[in-house]
Design a protein around this motif. Structure first.
Motif, short mmCIF file in Angstrom:
data_model
loop_
_atom_site.label_atom_id
_atom_site.label_comp_id
_atom_site.label_asym_id
_atom_site.label_seq_id
_atom_site.Cartn_x
_atom_site.Cartn_y
_atom_site.Cartn_z
N GLY A 50 45.05 65.17 47.55
CA GLY A 50 45.17 66.17 46.50
C GLY A 50 46.22 67.21 46.83
N GLU A 98 54.18 67.71 42.92
CA GLU A 98 54.37 68.05 41.51
C GLU A 98 55.39 69.17 41.29
OE1 GLU A 98 51.69 68.95 37.55
OE2 GLU A 98 50.71 68.29 39.37
N SER A 114 49.65 65.72 46.50
CA SER A 114 49.97 65.61 45.08
C SER A 114 50.38 66.97 44.51
CB SER A 114 48.75 65.06 44.33
OG SER A 114 48.98 65.07 42.96
N MET A 115 49.69 68.03 44.93
CA MET A 115 50.03 69.38 44.46
C MET A 115 51.47 69.73 44.85
SD MET A 115 46.53 71.45 45.41
CE MET A 115 47.21 73.08 45.03
N GLN A 160 40.79 71.19 48.68
CA GLN A 160 41.36 69.96 48.14
C GLN A 160 41.37 68.89 49.23
OE1 GLN A 160 42.72 69.77 44.82
NE2 GLN A 160 41.60 71.70 44.70
N ASP A 183 42.32 69.32 35.40
CA ASP A 183 41.53 69.11 36.61
C ASP A 183 42.39 69.04 37.89
OD1 ASP A 183 42.75 66.73 35.94
OD2 ASP A 183 41.02 65.48 36.45
N SER A 184 43.66 69.40 37.80
CA SER A 184 44.53 69.31 38.96
C SER A 184 44.35 70.50 39.91
CB SER A 184 46.01 69.23 38.54
OG SER A 184 46.45 70.49 38.08
N GLY A 185 44.72 70.29 41.15
CA GLY A 185 44.65 71.36 42.14
C GLY A 185 45.56 72.52 41.77
N LEU A 211 50.25 71.41 33.20
CA LEU A 211 49.41 70.97 34.31
C LEU A 211 48.14 70.33 33.76
CD1 LEU A 211 49.60 74.06 36.71
CD2 LEU A 211 50.91 71.93 36.84
N GLN A 212 47.68 69.28 34.45
CA GLN A 212 46.41 68.66 34.06
C GLN A 212 45.28 69.64 34.35
OE1 GLN A 212 45.99 64.94 36.09
NE2 GLN A 212 47.68 63.98 34.99
#
Length: 143
Positions: free
Chosen positions: A34, A41, A37-38, A30, A70-72, A67-68
């Motif tokens: 990223g 969250e 952001s992980m 990542q 495409d998220s990490g 969770l999205q």
């Protein structure tokens, strides 16, 4: 797994650099943003690192569809799946036993969160009632 494999500082938390190394080892590197952001969250106490409880929250959110795609964090949750052909039956058994334990921990975690929220609501209600009683007494003295 959490502490032994990825908690290089042995402090009971996964910090930004440890998360970076974890994601690289799992084959899902990542960016710095990223990674931040992980952590953000699921970082409930805003300390900039993940406790084991917050780490479990990743899997809880993934299971709940929060969770999205495409998220990490979703990548991390998906990397926790197992290939029985590769790992064998015993490996799969160990994996699923660990998953069951993690899910029961997540349920306990949810119960603790609900209890904390209920306690805060009760304390807020008590504070509001005390203020109302004080205002009533204050009004009696000023008349």
């Amino acid at each position: 797994l959490f502490k032994k494999k990825y908690d290089a500082g042995r402090d009971g938390f996964i910090d930004l650099m440890e998360l970076k190394l974890m994601m690289e080892k799992l084959g899902a590197p990542q960016t710095h943003l990223g990674l931040k952001s992980m952590i953000k969250e699921v970082d409930e106490d805003f300390d900039g690192k993940l406790s084991f409880r917050e780490f479990l929250l990743i899997f809880h959110k993934a299971a709940a569809g929060e969770l999205q795609e495409d998220s990490g964090l979703m990548a991390l949750a998906k990397l926790s799946e197992i290939n029985v052909a590769l790992e064998g039956v015993k490996g799969a058994k160990n994996f699923f036993e660990a998953k069951v334990q993690a899910l029961s921990s997540a349920s306990k975690f949810e119960a603790e969160l609900k209890a904390e929220q209920d306690e805060r609501k009760r304390e807020e209600e008590e504070r509001r009632l005390r203020q109302a009683a004080f205002q009533e007494l204050k009004a009696n003295f000023s008349t």
